[in-house]
Design a protein around this motif. Structure first.
Motif, short mmCIF file in Angstrom:
data_model
loop_
_atom_site.label_atom_id
_atom_site.label_comp_id
_atom_site.label_asym_id
_atom_site.label_seq_id
_atom_site.Cartn_x
_atom_site.Cartn_y
_atom_site.Cartn_z
N ARG A 90 -32.22 -118.63 16.38
CA ARG A 90 -31.36 -117.52 16.00
C ARG A 90 -31.44 -116.35 17.00
O ARG A 90 -32.12 -116.42 18.02
CB ARG A 90 -31.72 -117.05 14.58
N GLU A 91 -30.71 -115.29 16.66
CA GLU A 91 -30.46 -114.20 17.59
C GLU A 91 -31.76 -113.56 18.12
O GLU A 91 -32.71 -113.34 17.39
CB GLU A 91 -29.63 -113.10 16.90
N PHE A 92 -31.75 -113.29 19.43
CA PHE A 92 -32.81 -112.56 20.13
C PHE A 92 -34.15 -113.29 20.16
O PHE A 92 -35.17 -112.68 20.47
CB PHE A 92 -32.99 -111.15 19.53
N ALA A 93 -34.16 -114.57 19.84
CA ALA A 93 -35.38 -115.35 20.01
C ALA A 93 -35.67 -115.54 21.50
O ALA A 93 -34.75 -115.62 22.32
CB ALA A 93 -35.26 -116.70 19.32
N PHE A 96 -19.89 -115.51 28.30
CA PHE A 96 -20.93 -114.65 28.89
C PHE A 96 -22.32 -115.26 28.84
O PHE A 96 -23.30 -114.58 29.15
CB PHE A 96 -20.92 -113.26 28.24
N SER A 97 -22.43 -116.51 28.46
CA SER A 97 -23.72 -117.19 28.57
C SER A 97 -23.96 -117.60 30.02
O SER A 97 -23.01 -117.89 30.76
CB SER A 97 -23.77 -118.42 27.66
N GLN A 141 -26.42 -116.34 19.71
CA GLN A 141 -26.20 -115.33 20.74
C GLN A 141 -27.46 -114.50 21.04
O GLN A 141 -28.31 -114.32 20.20
CB GLN A 141 -25.06 -114.38 20.34
N PHE A 142 -27.53 -114.06 22.29
CA PHE A 142 -28.56 -113.13 22.78
C PHE A 142 -29.97 -113.73 22.79
O PHE A 142 -30.96 -113.01 22.75
CB PHE A 142 -28.57 -111.84 21.95
N THR A 143 -30.08 -115.04 22.85
CA THR A 143 -31.39 -115.67 23.00
C THR A 143 -31.73 -115.85 24.48
O THR A 143 -30.85 -115.92 25.33
CB THR A 143 -31.44 -117.04 22.30
N SER A 144 -33.04 -115.92 24.77
CA SER A 144 -33.52 -116.16 26.13
C SER A 144 -34.36 -117.43 26.11
O SER A 144 -35.41 -117.49 25.45
CB SER A 144 -34.36 -114.98 26.62
N ILE A 145 -33.89 -118.45 26.81
CA ILE A 145 -34.50 -119.79 26.75
C ILE A 145 -35.01 -120.18 28.14
O ILE A 145 -34.24 -120.24 29.10
CB ILE A 145 -33.46 -120.84 26.28
N PRO A 170 -22.53 -117.15 22.49
CA PRO A 170 -22.28 -116.21 23.59
C PRO A 170 -23.54 -115.46 23.99
O PRO A 170 -24.48 -115.32 23.21
CB PRO A 170 -21.24 -115.26 23.00
N HIS A 171 -23.57 -115.00 25.24
CA HIS A 171 -24.64 -114.13 25.74
C HIS A 171 -26.02 -114.78 25.66
O HIS A 171 -27.02 -114.11 25.44
CB HIS A 171 -24.65 -112.80 24.98
N VAL A 172 -26.08 -116.09 25.83
CA VAL A 172 -27.35 -116.81 25.90
C VAL A 172 -27.74 -116.97 27.37
O VAL A 172 -26.88 -117.27 28.20
CB VAL A 172 -27.26 -118.19 25.23
N VAL A 173 -29.02 -116.78 27.69
CA VAL A 173 -29.50 -116.96 29.06
C VAL A 173 -30.53 -118.09 29.07
O VAL A 173 -31.50 -118.05 28.31
CB VAL A 173 -30.12 -115.67 29.62
N MET A 174 -30.29 -119.09 29.95
CA MET A 174 -31.22 -120.21 30.10
C MET A 174 -31.65 -120.32 31.56
O MET A 174 -30.80 -120.37 32.45
CB MET A 174 -30.58 -121.52 29.67
N LYS A 175 -32.96 -120.37 31.77
CA LYS A 175 -33.50 -120.51 33.12
C LYS A 175 -34.38 -121.75 33.16
O LYS A 175 -35.36 -121.85 32.42
CB LYS A 175 -34.30 -119.26 33.51
#
Length: 256
Positions: free
Chosen positions: A87-90, A23-24, A58-62, A40-45
């Motif tokens: 780490r998480e949610f960074a 789900f990344s 998981q759950f980081t936004s990069i 999992p669940h990492v978003v990179m733009k």
């Protein structure tokens, strides 16, 4: 090494041994170096460049768009070095054209859960940002600095090498190297002697930094006069030279 449930743009450049969890979402213009693990669940733009052996949880936004109302979809970037732990949610954002169009992060840093690195920040090596610490835009964190949990740093502020902020600090001006700050309002509280010892600084260097701290904070001198007095010590150790160089390039005054 890439989970079947991950979404990876065909324009992304990913080393063969990179692990990407389910789900990344990895966008175009993202480059990821070897040995890096993406949870999992990492978003990179992109544009984002990530070096080797990083671990992104998981759950980081990069590399998301900067939170700046002047931003108008220009092509800006985020560059991350090697062996960082995120780490998480960074959240780590790209730069803006109002600066160098780039947010840059060095090597061996630790970003604990819920930390935020805003647009155009420059972070050195071996930096620790504890849970909830947040940087506004254009902040510079020098090597080996530590931000305690929920520390807030004002935009355009510089944080010196081996400085340390206590939990909940609100930093609105530059923090010189080796200085500890804390409280509300946030004020200097001595030198980071433990950090200096761990870095291998000699007892003599620690003694001289204590002397410099007294010149800077205890003698009621103008900053320019304190710098001039400290320059007499600068030839005695590199740590004093670092402090003097930093003070000569402050942009917002120093926290006093």
């Amino acid at each position: 090494m890439i989970d079947a449930k991950a979404i990876v743009d065909i324009k992304a450049e990913i080393a063969e041994d990179v692990q990407i969890g389910p789900f990344s979402v990895i966008g175009a213009d993202v480059t990821i170096g070897s040995g890096t693990v993406i949870g999992p669940h990492v978003v990179m733009k992109g544009p984002v460049t990530i070096g080797k052996d990083n671990h992104i949880y998981q759950f980081t936004s990069i590399g998301e768009d900067p939170q700046d109302k002047k931003y108008a979809d220009e092509k800006t970037s985020l560059v991350i070095g090697d062996r960082n732990v995120i780490r998480e949610f960074a959240t780590l954002h790209r730069g803006t054209l109002q600066d160098h169009a780039e947010t840059r992060i060095g090597d061996d840093n630790l970003f604990m859960a819920y930390t935020h690195v805003a647009h155009d920040c420059v972070i050195g090596n071996n930096v620790i940002m504890a849970n909830g610490a947040s940087l506004a835009g254009h902040v510079h964190l020098c090597d080996n600095s530590i931000l305690g949990g929920f520390t807030l740093v004002h935009q355009f502020t510089q944080i010196g090498t081996f400085s340390f902020s206590a939990m909940g600090s609100a930093i609105t001006q530059d923090v010189p190297p080796y200085v500890m700050v804390g409280g509300r309002p946030t004020r200097p509280h001595g030198i980071n002697s433990v950090g200096m010892e761990r870095s291998g600084s000699s007892p003599e260097a620690t003694r001289l930094i204590r002397k410099a701290y007294k010149i800077l904070y205890k003698n009621n001198l103008r900053l320019e006069d304190a710098i001039e007095e400290m320059e007499d010590l600068a030839g005695e150790c590199d740590e004093i030279s670092n402090m003097v160089s930093f003070l000569r390039n402050v942009t917002r005054g120093i926290l006093r």
